[in-house]
Enzyme design. Structure first.
Site, PDB file in Angstrom:
ATOM      1  N   ASP A 174       0.415  -1.139  -0.147  1.00 54.83           N
ATOM      2  CA  ASP A 174      -0.165   0.047   0.103  1.00 54.83           C
ATOM      3  C   ASP A 174       0.979   1.214  -0.317  1.00 54.83           C
ATOM      4  OD1 ASP A 174      -2.134   1.630   0.210  1.00 54.83           O
ATOM      5  OD2 ASP A 174      -2.671   0.970   2.067  1.00 54.83           O
ATOM      6  N   GLY A 175       0.317   2.653  -0.571  1.00 60.03           N
ATOM      7  CA  GLY A 175       0.780   3.665  -0.156  1.00 60.03           C
ATOM      8  C   GLY A 175       1.762   3.808  -1.607  1.00 60.03           C
ATOM      9  N   GLY A 196       0.121   5.640  -4.393  1.00 59.27           N
ATOM     10  CA  GLY A 196      -0.300   6.880  -5.683  1.00 59.27           C
ATOM     11  C   GLY A 196       0.543   7.703  -4.733  1.00 59.27           C
ATOM     12  N   HIS A 244       2.476   3.427  -9.245  1.00 59.73           N
ATOM     13  CA  HIS A 244       2.099   2.432  -9.419  1.00 59.73           C
ATOM     14  C   HIS A 244       3.842   1.424  -9.841  1.00 59.73           C
ATOM     15  CE1 HIS A 244      -0.756   2.786  -7.887  1.00 59.73           C
ATOM     16  NE2 HIS A 244      -1.410   3.527  -8.548  1.00 59.73           N
ATOM     17  N   LEU A 272      11.677 -19.337  -4.222  1.00 60.08           N
ATOM     18  CA  LEU A 272      10.332 -19.328  -3.227  1.00 60.08           C
ATOM     19  C   LEU A 272       9.470 -19.617  -4.649  1.00 60.08           C
ATOM     20  CD1 LEU A 272      10.128 -16.489  -1.782  1.00 60.08           C
ATOM     21  CD2 LEU A 272       9.907 -15.236  -4.031  1.00 60.08           C
ATOM     22  N   GLU A 304       0.953 -13.790  12.316  1.00 59.17           N
ATOM     23  CA  GLU A 304       1.257 -11.643  12.976  1.00 59.17           C
ATOM     24  C   GLU A 304       1.662 -10.737  11.913  1.00 59.17           C
ATOM     25  OE1 GLU A 304       3.068 -12.141  15.928  1.00 59.17           O
ATOM     26  OE2 GLU A 304       3.034 -14.032  16.486  1.00 59.17           O
TER      27      GLU A 304
END
Ligand code: V0D
Length: 228
Positions: free
Chosen positions: A14-15, A17, A31, A125, A194
């Site tokens: 998030d964050g 923009g 983005h 991964l 967590e």
């Protein structure tokens, strides 16, 4: 004491923009920078030996944004997949996309199939990208399919119909940008996770930020270590 590496980390990125707006740049620059941060984070997580990294790139609610931004966000997945298709194969990273695929453009669906196939034998991964995804929707579709099967209705069997079939539950959930919510991300899979929140905006999230989250996870593990 030896450091414990979580098996499955989930991140709400998030964050992006806001990162751009703070700099007087168009939101789409955020983005784009966020996508770079994602690539770096994936590589670092792979290097650390983390087995599963699930990231939340978009929620079904995000389609209410300005037209220009939605258009940009629609192209990002394709560009991201074209790039990772070339780069991840040799880095032993396996890609999987979870979410509602049937309404996506055919070109994107085909690309998803291609990349998943191309990386399916990789053993490092597992990068799981939640796209056009909703946690409640995932549970409802799992319930539907479970009732259509002949299996008994219980937790273990319901898990077989989640998108994350055969993927262990989330050990650590990270959310950036100072919001303290789950926002309909993996609901079932984070029942015992967590939770780690940071004010850092996603494009600024770096190795140090990742290490901080892992250290906090270790502190909590140590505190409850004797009890688990
Ligand atoms: C922008 C930070 C990868 C979050 C990461 C449309 C904001 C970069 C994907 C992606 C986004 C999605 C589906 C897929 C493959 C890749 C992505 C969006 C935004 C929303 F199959 N990054 N990414 N999707 N950003």
């Amino acid at each position: 004491m030896k450091k414990k590496i979580p098996t499955h980390i989930a991140i709400i990125m998030d964050g992006n923009g806001r990162w751009a707006q703070k700099r007087g740049l168009p939101r789409n620059f955020g983005h784009r920078k966020g996508a770079e941060t994602l690539l770096k984070t994936v590589r670092y997580a792979n290097k650390l030996g983390i087995k599963y990294l699930t990231v939340y790139a978009f929620s079904t609610e995000n389609w209410k944004r300005p037209k220009e931004e939605v258009e940009y966000l629609m192209n990002l997945p394709f560009q991201f997949l074209e790039r990772t298709n070339k780069e991840f194969k040799n880095e032993n990273i396996k890609i999987k996309i979870i979410g509602t695929k049937n309404k996506l453009p055919e070109k994107l669906i085909n690309k998803i199939i291609e990349v998943e196939k191309n990386t399916e034998n990789n053993t490092g991964l597992n990068l799981i990208i939640a796209f056009n995804y909703g946690g409640k929707e995932e549970i409802v579709s799992a319930v539907k399919r479970l009732t259509q099967s002949n299996l008994e209705i219980n937790e273990e069997n319901l898990e077989k119909f989640l998108y994350t079939e055969n993927i262990p539950n989330v050990d650590l959930l990270i959310r950036t940008s100072g919001e303290y919510r789950i926002s309909n991300f993996l609901l079932w899979q984070t029942a015992y996770s967590e939770l780690y929140f940071t004010d850092v905006l996603w494009p600024d999230f770096n190795k140090k930020c990742f290490d901080d989250a892992l250290n906090e996870y270790n502190k909590r593990e140590r505190r409850f270590g004797g009890l688990k």
